[in-house]
Design an enzyme around this catalytic site. Structure first.
Site, short mmCIF file in Angstrom:
data_model
loop_
_atom_site.label_atom_id
_atom_site.label_comp_id
_atom_site.label_asym_id
_atom_site.label_seq_id
_atom_site.Cartn_x
_atom_site.Cartn_y
_atom_site.Cartn_z
CB THR A 59 -8.12 -14.14 1.45
OG1 THR A 59 -7.53 -15.17 0.67
CG2 THR A 59 -9.52 -13.86 0.95
NE ARG A 92 -6.79 -23.79 -4.14
CZ ARG A 92 -7.09 -22.81 -3.30
NH1 ARG A 92 -7.01 -21.56 -3.68
NH2 ARG A 92 -7.47 -23.08 -2.08
CB THR A 129 -9.73 -15.34 4.97
OG1 THR A 129 -8.34 -15.66 4.80
CG2 THR A 129 -9.99 -15.00 6.43
N GLY A 143 -9.14 -22.92 1.40
CA GLY A 143 -10.30 -22.89 0.52
C GLY A 143 -10.94 -24.23 0.22
N1 ASP Z 1 -9.40 -18.89 0.92
C1 ASP Z 1 -8.31 -18.59 0.03
C2 ASP Z 1 -8.19 -19.72 -0.97
O1 ASP Z 1 -8.22 -20.87 -0.55
C3 ASP Z 1 -7.00 -18.38 0.71
C4 ASP Z 1 -6.98 -17.48 1.91
O2 ASP Z 1 -8.02 -17.10 2.43
O3 ASP Z 1 -5.88 -17.10 2.34
O4 ASP Z 1 -8.04 -19.47 -2.12
#
Ligand code: ASP
Length: 341
Positions: A202, A230, A253, A256
């Site tokens: 992310t 999702r 990040t 989530g």
């Molecule tokens: N936070 C992001 C999500 O859960 C994923 C990530 O940060 O890699 O969609």
């Protein structure tokens, strides 16, 4: 006459700076390209250089805009589009695959002076979702748009649209295949544990401009093998993205589901606002507490004094920051304390 003019200028400056320390605040920006199992031994020197060069490019572009008097909103938008356009990160080009082998993207943006925000979830054909989130904030009456409606709005805003396979990359497809092998059933959200080899990625940016305004922007493909439409933490304002001139701006990040349940980004800013903690201390507390319940990830933070921080509970986080003191680009946890500022 002259003194009246001076008084008027002083008064209007005071009004403009009423809710934050204005002229004395140094401009600055922090960015991230995801936290996770980023193992030094698994990365070639060339790969490491490639990540570092892209992070440096994004943070420099954002900083140069700020140094020229640009807004924090424009700086975070620019930095995030640079990272979205790179196949290295899980946002825009290079986004992870969902269970059905396509890509659904989430993004959010927020400004600190008015707590205005825009977010999009599950969009499949918008080249730069962060531009769509910004259009939602600036051009619609809403805060969050999803799926087909968000895409209709993107077309109306004449944003660049692409086929879903524009986001394809071989290494993300390999990650999907591994994820599918390792988890056939997902009985409960907390059972969705990231494969230790998953590369998160992310992207996000937080910044403070010469007017003292904070902004935060975050964009993601979500989590590999996600199902059933999702939606992650990124477009949920206060979970993965938040900005408020009375405290701080945060981009997150990580896993989530935990960031949503623990309201990570706004919890950090609430500790700054109501407990008088520094942003670095608040970020470290929240990210450490998150790990105790199983939530892995990290955050970048900027506060109203222009302090630039990060905190993460994973082996690494792609990250960079720049202010008057210079530029720092790091990937692994051993390169600095887990909380840097
Ligand atoms: N936070 C992001 C999500 O859960 C994923 C990530 O940060 O890699 O969609």
């Amino acid at each position: 006459m002259k003194s009246t003019l001076l008084q008027a200028v002083t008064l209007s400056l005071a009004a403009a700076c009423a809710s934050y320390a204005c002229a004395s605040v140094p401009v600055g920006i922090v960015i991230h390209g995801g936290a996770g199992t980023i193992d030094r031994s698994q990365m070639t020197e060339a790969q490491q250089k490639n990540y570092e060069a892209t992070l440096a490019d994004a943070v420099n572009k954002g900083y140069e805009l700020l140094a020229a008097g640009g807004s924090s909103l424009d700086a975070v938008t620019l930095a995030v589009t640079v990272l979205e356009d790179s196949p290295l990160f899980n946002a825009g080009k290079g986004a992870v695959y969902n269970w059905d082998e396509t890509h659904e993207l989430d993004a959010a943006i927020m400004t600190g002076q008015d707590r205005n925000a825009g977010a999009v979830a599950s969009v499949t054909n918008v080249k730069n979702p962060i531009l769509l989130a910004r259009a939602v904030m600036e051009q619609s009456a809403h805060v969050m748009l999803t799926g087909a409606g968000a895409e209709q709005f993107a077309a109306a805003q004449q944003l660049e649209l692409v086929e879903n396979n524009y986001f394809n990359t071989e290494f993300r497809y390999e990650a999907l295949k591994r994820a599918k092998e390792s988890q056939q059933a997902l009985p409960h959200q907390a059972a969705l544990m990231p494969d230790p080899n998953w590369k998160m990625g992310t992207v996000g940016a937080v910044a403070i401009d010469s007017a003292g305004n904070l902004a935060a922007a975050t964009s993601t493909g979500g989590m590999t093998a996600k199902r059933w439409g999702r939606v992650g933490d990124v477009p949920v304002i206060g979970a993965g993205n938040f900005a408020d001139n009375s405290s701080c701006a945060v981009s997150g990040t990580g896993h989530g589901e935990y960031f949503i349940r623990y309201n990570v980004a706004s919890d950090i800013c609430a500790r700054v606002k109501y407990q008088g903690k520094t942003a670095a201390v608040a970020a470290n507390e929240v990210i450490s507490e998150l790990l105790t319940v199983g939530g892995t990830g990290g955050v970048i933070v900027v506060d109203t004094k222009g302090e630039l921080s990060w905190a993460f509970n994973t082996p690494g986080m792609y990250r960079a920051k720049r202010n008057h003191a210079g530029i720092v680009v790091e990937i692994f946890s051993s390169q600095s304390e887990k909380t840097g500022n």
